[in-house]
Design a protein around this motif. Structure first.
Motif, PDB file in Angstrom:
ATOM      1  N   SER A 131      11.782 -26.695  20.515  1.00 25.78           N
ATOM      2  CA  SER A 131      11.243 -27.871  18.591  1.00 25.78           C
ATOM      3  C   SER A 131      12.199 -28.189  18.374  1.00 25.78           C
ATOM      4  O   SER A 131      12.121 -29.767  18.461  1.00 25.78           O
ATOM      5  CB  SER A 131      10.236 -27.035  18.902  1.00 25.78           C
ATOM      6  OG  SER A 131       9.188 -26.715  19.048  1.00 25.78           O
ATOM      7  N   ILE A 132      13.381 -27.522  17.857  1.00 27.17           N
ATOM      8  CA  ILE A 132      14.047 -28.351  16.805  1.00 27.17           C
ATOM      9  C   ILE A 132      15.375 -29.468  17.761  1.00 27.17           C
ATOM     10  O   ILE A 132      15.353 -30.181  17.641  1.00 27.17           O
ATOM     11  CB  ILE A 132      15.001 -27.515  16.679  1.00 27.17           C
ATOM     12  CG1 ILE A 132      14.448 -26.244  14.820  1.00 27.17           C
ATOM     13  CG2 ILE A 132      16.238 -27.993  15.596  1.00 27.17           C
ATOM     14  CD1 ILE A 132      15.473 -25.079  15.073  1.00 27.17           C
ATOM     15  N   ARG A 133      15.885 -28.949  18.996  1.00 25.57           N
ATOM     16  CA  ARG A 133      16.640 -29.545  19.491  1.00 25.57           C
ATOM     17  C   ARG A 133      15.768 -31.270  20.457  1.00 25.57           C
ATOM     18  O   ARG A 133      17.199 -31.495  20.085  1.00 25.57           O
ATOM     19  CB  ARG A 133      17.642 -28.734  20.839  1.00 25.57           C
ATOM     20  CG  ARG A 133      18.052 -27.627  20.474  1.00 25.57           C
ATOM     21  CD  ARG A 133      18.442 -26.875  21.576  1.00 25.57           C
ATOM     22  NE  ARG A 133      19.611 -25.311  20.912  1.00 25.57           N
ATOM     23  CZ  ARG A 133      21.240 -25.715  20.473  1.00 25.57           C
ATOM     24  NH1 ARG A 133      21.212 -26.911  20.359  1.00 25.57           N
ATOM     25  NH2 ARG A 133      21.854 -24.608  19.963  1.00 25.57           N
ATOM     26  N   ARG A 134      14.815 -30.502  20.477  1.00 29.23           N
ATOM     27  CA  ARG A 134      13.778 -31.873  21.247  1.00 29.23           C
ATOM     28  C   ARG A 134      13.823 -33.192  20.292  1.00 29.23           C
ATOM     29  O   ARG A 134      13.980 -34.093  20.266  1.00 29.23           O
ATOM     30  CB  ARG A 134      12.763 -31.344  21.752  1.00 29.23           C
ATOM     31  CG  ARG A 134      12.802 -30.649  23.339  1.00 29.23           C
ATOM     32  CD  ARG A 134      11.685 -30.673  23.477  1.00 29.23           C
ATOM     33  NE  ARG A 134      10.865 -29.445  24.830  1.00 29.23           N
ATOM     34  CZ  ARG A 134       9.924 -29.536  25.609  1.00 29.23           C
ATOM     35  NH1 ARG A 134       9.179 -29.807  24.996  1.00 29.23           N
ATOM     36  NH2 ARG A 134      10.435 -29.484  26.639  1.00 29.23           N
ATOM     37  N   THR A 135      14.090 -32.495  18.785  1.00 27.06           N
ATOM     38  CA  THR A 135      13.272 -33.782  17.994  1.00 27.06           C
ATOM     39  C   THR A 135      14.645 -34.064  17.671  1.00 27.06           C
ATOM     40  O   THR A 135      14.950 -35.425  17.480  1.00 27.06           O
ATOM     41  CB  THR A 135      13.286 -32.628  16.151  1.00 27.06           C
ATOM     42  OG1 THR A 135      11.439 -31.744  16.297  1.00 27.06           O
ATOM     43  CG2 THR A 135      12.610 -33.266  15.281  1.00 27.06           C
ATOM     44  N   ALA A 136      15.973 -33.225  17.334  1.00 24.19           N
ATOM     45  CA  ALA A 136      17.631 -33.352  17.397  1.00 24.19           C
ATOM     46  C   ALA A 136      17.785 -34.498  18.003  1.00 24.19           C
ATOM     47  O   ALA A 136      18.173 -35.920  17.951  1.00 24.19           O
ATOM     48  CB  ALA A 136      18.585 -32.067  16.567  1.00 24.19           C
ATOM     49  N   ASP A 137      17.438 -34.432  19.462  1.00 26.02           N
ATOM     50  CA  ASP A 137      17.486 -35.505  20.724  1.00 26.02           C
ATOM     51  C   ASP A 137      17.006 -36.628  20.441  1.00 26.02           C
ATOM     52  O   ASP A 137      17.473 -37.844  20.678  1.00 26.02           O
ATOM     53  CB  ASP A 137      17.401 -34.229  21.534  1.00 26.02           C
ATOM     54  CG  ASP A 137      18.110 -33.813  22.568  1.00 26.02           C
ATOM     55  OD1 ASP A 137      19.398 -33.302  22.384  1.00 26.02           O
ATOM     56  OD2 ASP A 137      17.844 -32.591  23.238  1.00 26.02           O
ATOM     57  N   ARG A 138      15.452 -36.618  20.287  1.00 21.95           N
ATOM     58  CA  ARG A 138      14.462 -37.667  20.254  1.00 21.95           C
ATOM     59  C   ARG A 138      15.320 -39.005  19.393  1.00 21.95           C
ATOM     60  O   ARG A 138      15.509 -39.675  19.296  1.00 21.95           O
ATOM     61  CB  ARG A 138      13.272 -37.142  19.962  1.00 21.95           C
ATOM     62  CG  ARG A 138      12.546 -38.257  19.587  1.00 21.95           C
ATOM     63  CD  ARG A 138      10.422 -38.390  19.719  1.00 21.95           C
ATOM     64  NE  ARG A 138       9.768 -39.038  19.257  1.00 21.95           N
ATOM     65  CZ  ARG A 138       9.227 -39.988  18.658  1.00 21.95           C
ATOM     66  NH1 ARG A 138       8.435 -38.248  18.214  1.00 21.95           N
ATOM     67  NH2 ARG A 138       8.264 -40.717  18.328  1.00 21.95           N
ATOM     68  N   PHE A 139      15.855 -38.134  17.896  1.00 21.63           N
ATOM     69  CA  PHE A 139      15.375 -39.222  16.569  1.00 21.63           C
ATOM     70  C   PHE A 139      17.334 -39.319  16.293  1.00 21.63           C
ATOM     71  O   PHE A 139      17.663 -40.298  15.775  1.00 21.63           O
ATOM     72  CB  PHE A 139      14.956 -38.198  15.219  1.00 21.63           C
ATOM     73  CG  PHE A 139      13.623 -38.773  15.611  1.00 21.63           C
ATOM     74  CD1 PHE A 139      12.427 -39.658  15.778  1.00 21.63           C
ATOM     75  CD2 PHE A 139      13.018 -37.165  16.170  1.00 21.63           C
ATOM     76  CE1 PHE A 139      11.735 -39.955  16.037  1.00 21.63           C
ATOM     77  CE2 PHE A 139      11.544 -37.611  15.973  1.00 21.63           C
ATOM     78  CZ  PHE A 139      11.041 -38.086  16.013  1.00 21.63           C
ATOM     79  N   GLY A 140      18.551 -38.706  18.503  1.00 19.86           N
ATOM     80  CA  GLY A 140      19.349 -39.442  17.785  1.00 19.86           C
ATOM     81  C   GLY A 140      20.332 -38.556  16.699  1.00 19.86           C
ATOM     82  O   GLY A 140      21.287 -39.145  16.640  1.00 19.86           O
ATOM     83  N   PHE A 141      20.380 -37.129  16.164  1.00 18.20           N
ATOM     84  CA  PHE A 141      21.196 -37.083  16.271  1.00 18.20           C
ATOM     85  C   PHE A 141      21.718 -35.491  16.053  1.00 18.20           C
ATOM     86  O   PHE A 141      22.344 -35.072  15.372  1.00 18.20           O
ATOM     87  CB  PHE A 141      20.415 -36.586  14.087  1.00 18.20           C
ATOM     88  CG  PHE A 141      19.689 -35.384  14.063  1.00 18.20           C
ATOM     89  CD1 PHE A 141      19.651 -34.600  12.858  1.00 18.20           C
ATOM     90  CD2 PHE A 141      18.082 -35.952  13.904  1.00 18.20           C
ATOM     91  CE1 PHE A 141      18.290 -33.713  13.810  1.00 18.20           C
ATOM     92  CE2 PHE A 141      16.910 -35.322  13.639  1.00 18.20           C
ATOM     93  CZ  PHE A 141      16.869 -34.015  13.854  1.00 18.20           C
ATOM     94  N   ALA A 142      21.221 -35.674  16.781  1.00 17.74           N
ATOM     95  CA  ALA A 142      21.854 -33.788  17.576  1.00 17.74           C
ATOM     96  C   ALA A 142      23.236 -33.517  17.958  1.00 17.74           C
ATOM     97  O   ALA A 142      23.928 -32.941  17.401  1.00 17.74           O
ATOM     98  CB  ALA A 142      21.314 -33.718  19.105  1.00 17.74           C
ATOM     99  N   ALA A 143      24.489 -34.680  18.170  1.00 16.55           N
ATOM    100  CA  ALA A 143      25.437 -34.944  18.477  1.00 16.55           C
ATOM    101  C   ALA A 143      26.322 -34.729  16.360  1.00 16.55           C
ATOM    102  O   ALA A 143      27.625 -34.524  16.547  1.00 16.55           O
ATOM    103  CB  ALA A 143      26.102 -35.974  18.295  1.00 16.55           C
TER     104      ALA A 143
END
Length: 230
Positions: A131-143
């Motif tokens: 869930s965290i990874r999907r949230t970070a990917d969706r809102f563009g801050f994973a990198a």
């Protein structure tokens, strides 16, 4: 020590809790009640949410519990499903919830600004890691993230200190260089138990100034105000 790393909670901190999770909580109760609306309402009340107003009690199971704790609470309150089945169902539901979550600000810009200032950044949530990874990917801050920890990542659960210590090791930080940010007492106590240098409570979740104030160094309206503190 000066703060060099910031570890954020997810729900109620990066995401507006009530806009993001009220419909999810209603859906999880219906799943646990096998479609029985009266039982679902009872399960909501038992785990911390008023089914009529949508208010969630600070530090209740729905506010601060991980999937296993919520599942066990639902069974104890009368769900006929097994805790194991509920854990599987709820983890799937929570991972899907990232698609409809509402952020408290433009998270890509926010994390980008913090990264540009040299901070190590992480997210530690009672939700599952997917869930965290999907949230970070969706809102563009994973990198921008140096670390991600969910309740199922192997670092223990809040308010235990393991998620903070894992961040320290992953980012090469001393415990006292870490700022922990969250919306409930579990977050603040995790920071204190881990020896974090600072804790900040935010009011975009279920916590209040009364519940967060005594446990935090600062209690802010939302995460954007952190930039003026540090």
């Amino acid at each position: 020590m000066a703060i060099a790393g910031i570890l954020f909670d997810k729900d109620g901190t990066l995401l507006d809790y009530f806009k993001s999770w009220s419909p999810v909580n209603r859906k999880l109760a219906l799943i646990a009640a096998d479609g029985d609306q009266a039982l679902a309402d009872h399960l909501l009340r038992s785990t911390g949410m008023d089914p009529e107003t949508g208010h969630v009690v600070a530090d209740s199971l729905l506010a601060a519990g991980n999937t296993e704790e919520i599942a066990e609470g639902l069974v104890a309150a009368g769900s006929k499903l097994s805790a194991r089945q509920l854990i599987e169902d709820l983890d799937g539901l929570f991972a899907e919830a990232a698609l409809n979550a509402v952020p408290v600000t433009d998270l890509a810009d926010f994390f980008g600004r913090l990264k540009a200032r040299g901070f190590k950044l992480g997210v530690a949530s009672s939700d599952n890691e997917l869930s965290i990874r999907r949230t970070a990917d969706r809102f563009g801050f994973a990198a921008y993230l140096d670390y991600i920890a969910g309740y199922d990542s192997g670092y223990g659960c809040k308010p235990e200190p393991g998620m903070v210590w894992g961040f320290a090791e992953a980012a090469g930080l001393e415990h006292a260089e870490i700022l922990v940010v969250g919306d409930n007492s579990h977050d603040m106590m995790m920071g204190r138990n881990a020896g974090a240098g600072m804790t900040i409570g935010v009011l975009t979740g279920t916590g209040t100034r009364d519940t967060l104030g005594p446990l935090s160094d600062y209690c802010l309206n939302d995460i954007t105000e952190i930039e003026t503190i540090i």
